[in-house]
Design a protein around this motif. Sequence first.
Motif, short mmCIF file in Angstrom:
data_model
loop_
_atom_site.label_atom_id
_atom_site.label_comp_id
_atom_site.label_asym_id
_atom_site.label_seq_id
_atom_site.Cartn_x
_atom_site.Cartn_y
_atom_site.Cartn_z
N TRP A 228 -1.40 15.33 1.91
CA TRP A 228 -2.45 15.71 0.96
C TRP A 228 -3.10 17.04 1.29
CZ3 TRP A 228 -2.94 13.39 -3.56
CH2 TRP A 228 -2.51 12.07 -3.71
N LYS B 99 -0.16 7.45 -3.29
CA LYS B 99 -0.94 7.25 -4.51
C LYS B 99 -2.43 7.14 -4.24
CE LYS B 99 2.86 4.98 -6.95
NZ LYS B 99 3.30 3.76 -7.67
N ASP B 100 -2.83 7.25 -3.01
CA ASP B 100 -4.23 7.12 -2.63
C ASP B 100 -4.69 8.41 -1.95
OD1 ASP B 100 -6.75 6.39 -1.82
OD2 ASP B 100 -6.08 4.91 -0.33
N LYS B 101 -5.55 9.16 -2.64
CA LYS B 101 -5.99 10.45 -2.10
C LYS B 101 -6.77 10.30 -0.79
CE LYS B 101 -5.99 13.16 -6.34
NZ LYS B 101 -6.76 14.08 -7.22
N ASP B 102 -7.37 9.14 -0.59
CA ASP B 102 -8.11 8.92 0.66
C ASP B 102 -7.19 8.71 1.86
OD1 ASP B 102 -10.59 9.19 -0.48
OD2 ASP B 102 -10.85 7.06 -0.87
N SER B 103 -5.89 8.57 1.60
CA SER B 103 -4.95 8.33 2.71
C SER B 103 -4.71 9.58 3.54
CB SER B 103 -3.62 7.79 2.18
OG SER B 103 -2.94 8.76 1.42
N TYR C 229 0.85 -1.20 0.00
CA TYR C 229 0.00 0.00 0.00
C TYR C 229 0.88 1.24 0.00
CZ TYR C 229 -3.41 3.51 1.46
OH TYR C 229 -4.20 4.62 1.52
N ASP C 230 0.62 2.15 -0.95
CA ASP C 230 1.39 3.39 -1.05
C ASP C 230 0.45 4.56 -0.80
OD1 ASP C 230 2.99 5.54 -1.65
OD2 ASP C 230 3.82 4.68 -3.49
N PRO C 231 0.51 5.15 0.39
CA PRO C 231 -0.42 6.26 0.70
C PRO C 231 -0.20 7.48 -0.18
CG PRO C 231 1.28 6.05 2.39
CD PRO C 231 1.42 4.85 1.50
#
Length: 330
Positions: A197, A96-100, A92-94
């Motif tokens: 973010w 690359k995940d806007k919800d992170s 899991y790469d936070p």
Amino acid sequence: MLYHGIQIRFNDKTVPSEPTPQLIEDMKVIPENILTKARAILEETPVVTRNAMDVMIPASERNSIKLNNIMSTMSYGMDTGPWRSCWIRFGYDPRKDKDSYKYQIFDQRRLVSSEATLKHRKGRTRGFPQSQMNTFSQGEAGLRYPAPVQKYILDEEAIRQDIAGIYQMQNIDLPLVNDLLEYPAGRRKTPCEKSGWFYPSILKTIRLKIREFKRAMEEAPNGGTSEIFVDYEALNRSLAEDYRQEEAELAAERVIKDREEGMLLGQTSQFVRDRVNAQVDELMRELGAEKQPGASSGDALAGIYDSDDAEFDVYGEESDELDSDDGFNM
């Protein structure tokens, strides 16, 4: 049991996707029921803090096995950035995940009045009320310490008790702060090491409002608080500057990338190289001007936070000194 965990830095290109052979060997000495419970937690929440895991898998269930050894078999850590002091599920790469954004950490320090600051710093280590000092390792003033394991939610009671610790955004239960975290204009297009973010102005406003909330609780005669307001007009001006700065940074990155790719392929003439270099120089000058104090009158919040930068860096180099014998500073 030695610690064999994997650590990366925020700017590393890739994230670990699976445990190393040594970590697979480590799994064999950990009871399966503990591994199953830890995996279930990471399946639901791919990024989790030490504080939260201490609550969900307390020492009484671990048979004296340290969390570092358990979690390192299924997750990695980041030394810097908005997900430091967390375990991150393999693969899991936070970034690359806007919800992170909800998994980012919030480093909550003790909120002391200006009159008490000098006495507080001379008297004991920052981070905990005096009654808690015997429970945790002491170190140099200014180091970060986790909240007590009984508490990983930052709510009114935690503010009232002045509990310091590393929390996650999803575990902040303060309506005013929650509104700011979900503010539509407060998110970046891409994450950065400094504020993840979020635009910096959102995080700075959150700190300011938590301080105001604490002062209101101290001043309220019956333990209540007056309503805390956010000047959204001023915040929007500050966010607009954050947005322009991000756009300048992204433009500079694109120009630099194009230049490097063109040079590698041998497709750029001297004229093109000179033009691209000039564009890079211009973008960097614009970016530098925006970072200068007073560059724009729109940032109504800037003066408020200048004095906080040294003490309340948003996300800095990993500096916790816990379980140093394990080699993983959580």
